[in-house]
Design a protein around this motif. Structure first.
Motif: not given
Length: 534
Positions: A155, A158, A162, A184, A188
């Protein structure tokens, strides 16, 4: 590119095989490396992005699913699959289960059942700061305000991808690397990876196989920019997965200075920092450096998954001095939070310094070392070269001599053959290794599973060796030198983590072991038989 072209076809309906995906430049992420569209009917219920996520898989996922459908159990399923592919520590359940069920762990107060600060409860972030200050040997106390807590390092990758990159931009990473990072950063954020290809040959300024150098970083960055790719960050894994390498302080400083020159963020994953199980290997955390070249662009992550053998508890933490980055990541913690009772348990665990140092780490390191010794001794007996490192749960193995033509297709066939014989390994392609034939094996497992798993591996290798010999007898005039490197030509069997020392410091046992390995891994005796000379 693949995603944009799916969208260009309307996103829904049709067959994925109709999709024309232009080949990506060699150093960018190759969508075929992790997508398996063959025979896949696109779902009319999903968006283009949803369809892409649906087929986002590779050998790692395929093997993981097979394992969960047919798990080995000593009593219930003795012919099931033994998992040497997933990086988990299965040696310390007794220690962790006992500690996690003690009275101080069982607290249930109103704040733990209510929404927390999205960065994590303050009591936990303070404990993480103290923990990292101590174990990373930070020159000054680390601050709780710079700590963010998420449900695992996947997470974190990710979220960082982002907030640091726009869609279509890229991050530098050296290969081979833990392949889960690809998912990862991409699923997204639609962020790509630019590969810094490392190889096993010791050339130029390299002093060990698969060595990362600033020259290689510079080349990969310039090649990407020449192709019009915007690179925003560099990922460093230390200790490195799957190699087990530990970067020296001078190497870390060089990498960080390189990033500063090019205004790149550096994401440092130190998730195996307490899993260095031999005193001869010394780990240096980025947080322990006297001075960071660019503190506002340096972000360090760690979690309890590996070092505390609890991969089922999703907990990862980020330390960054950049409050803009911290706040942006914290906004995504709404989707990736850690529940209150688990935050309490983790805080209790991290503050129990006496138990960690006197009980857990001593036992864990001793067990890891014993398991590593067993597996590497078996590999030596088989005459299989490998990188002999002292960190993490894995050994990077050279199976190239078992590939006749030396291709990734042949590597995948060998991987499937291991799986058919009920042992799951990870092949080099899953780590984007540039050389076919390398595999990763996880050794952090109980003795009876290690023994049975190695028996199954030995069976496959012996059968494959006989097949190659039979093929060579049928086609004596054909040479395999073009497709396969002789492993004895490359310094792969490394007996120490440190740089090579003078010969007088080696023990007689090390020298004999090295000679035995070279004799077994060479096919000279097999090729130059009496019949051949006649």
């Amino acid at each position: 590119q693949a995603l944009s072209e799916i969208e260009g076809m309307g996103g829904r309906g049709g067959n994925l095989q109709e999709m024309r995906v232009r080949p990506l430049a060699k150093r960018r992420v190759d969508t075929h490396g992790f997508c398996n569209p063959s025979g896949f009917q696109r779902s009319p219920y999903l968006s283009a992005r949803g369809n892409f996520a649906n087929i986002f898989q590779g050998s790692t996922e395929e093997g993981y699913k097979a394992y969960h459908a047919d798990k080995y159990d000593e009593d219930k399923n003795p012919n099931g699959i033994i998992n040497f592919g997933t990086s988990e520590n299965k040696l310390c359940f007794d220690l962790m289960s006992k500690r996690l069920t003690q009275a101080d762990m069982n607290l249930m107060e109103p704040p733990l059942l209510q929404y927390p600060d999205w960065k994590g409860h303050l009591f936990l972030r303070e404990e993480v700061a103290r923990f990292l200050t101590y174990y990373c040997k930070a020159p000054a106390p680390l601050k709780a305000e710079n700590v963010i807590v998420l449900n695992g390092c996947g997470s974190l990758f990710s979220a960082l991808a982002t907030v640091l990159c726009d869609p279509g931009e890229a991050v530098l990473i050296a290969t081979p690397f833990y392949g889960g990072i690809t998912q990862s950063v991409f699923l997204y954020g639609n962020v790509k990876l630019v590969y810094v290809y490392l190889d096993s040959k010791i050339t130029g300024t390299s002093t060990r196989p698969f060595q990362l150098t600033v020259e290689k970083l510079e080349k990969a960055l310039q090649d990407a920019r020449a192709e019009g790719v915007t690179v925003r960050a560099l990922i460093l894994l230390n200790p490195q997965n799957p190699l087990g390498d530990i970067y020296s302080l001078s190497e870390l400083r060089d990498y960080l200075e390189f990033a500063k020159r090019h205004e790149l963020h550096v994401i440092v994953d130190e998730i195996y920092m307490l899993s260095v199980f031999d005193e001869s290997a010394k780990f240096h955390s980025v947080l322990g450096m006297d001075r960071l070249p660019d503190p506002q662009r340096t972000h360090v992550m760690w979690g309890i998954t590996k070092d505390f053998a609890v991969s089922g508890i999703r907990f990862g933490t980020l330390y960054t001095e950049n409050q803009d980055v911290a706040n942006a990541v914290a906004s995504l913690c709404y989707f990736h939070g850690v529940c209150g009772p688990v935050q309490h348990k983790v805080a209790q665990l991290l503050r129990d310094r006496d138990w960690i140092n006197q009980v857990y780490l001593r036992a864990n390191h001793a067990r890891l070392k014993a398991a590593h010794t067993y597996v590497t001794d078996e590999l030596k007996t088989l005459g299989v070269p490998f990188l002999n490192r002292n960190a993490g749960f894995f050994v990077w193995i050279d199976f190239r001599k078992y590939l006749k033509t030396g291709t990734f297709e042949e590597e995948l066939l060998l991987w499937k053959r291991f799986l058919d014989n009920k042992v799951l390994l990870s092949c080099g392609k899953a780590f984007e290794c540039s050389e076919p034939g390398w595999f990763r094996i996880i050794f952090a497992d109980k003795t009876h599973r290690l023994q049975l798993g190695m028996q199954r591996i030995r069976k496959v290798l012996e059968e494959r060796e006989q097949e190659i010999l039979a093929e060579e007898k049928e086609q004596p005039c054909q040479s395999d030198q073009d497709g396969k490197a002789d492993s004895t030509d490359e310094v792969i069997f490394v007996s120490r983590h440190q740089e090579p020392t003078c010969a007088s410091s080696s023990s007689l046992g090390d020298l004999i072991g090295l000679l035995q390995q070279q004799m077994r891994s060479s096919d000279w005796l097999q090729k130059n038989t009496a019949e051949h000379f006649a």
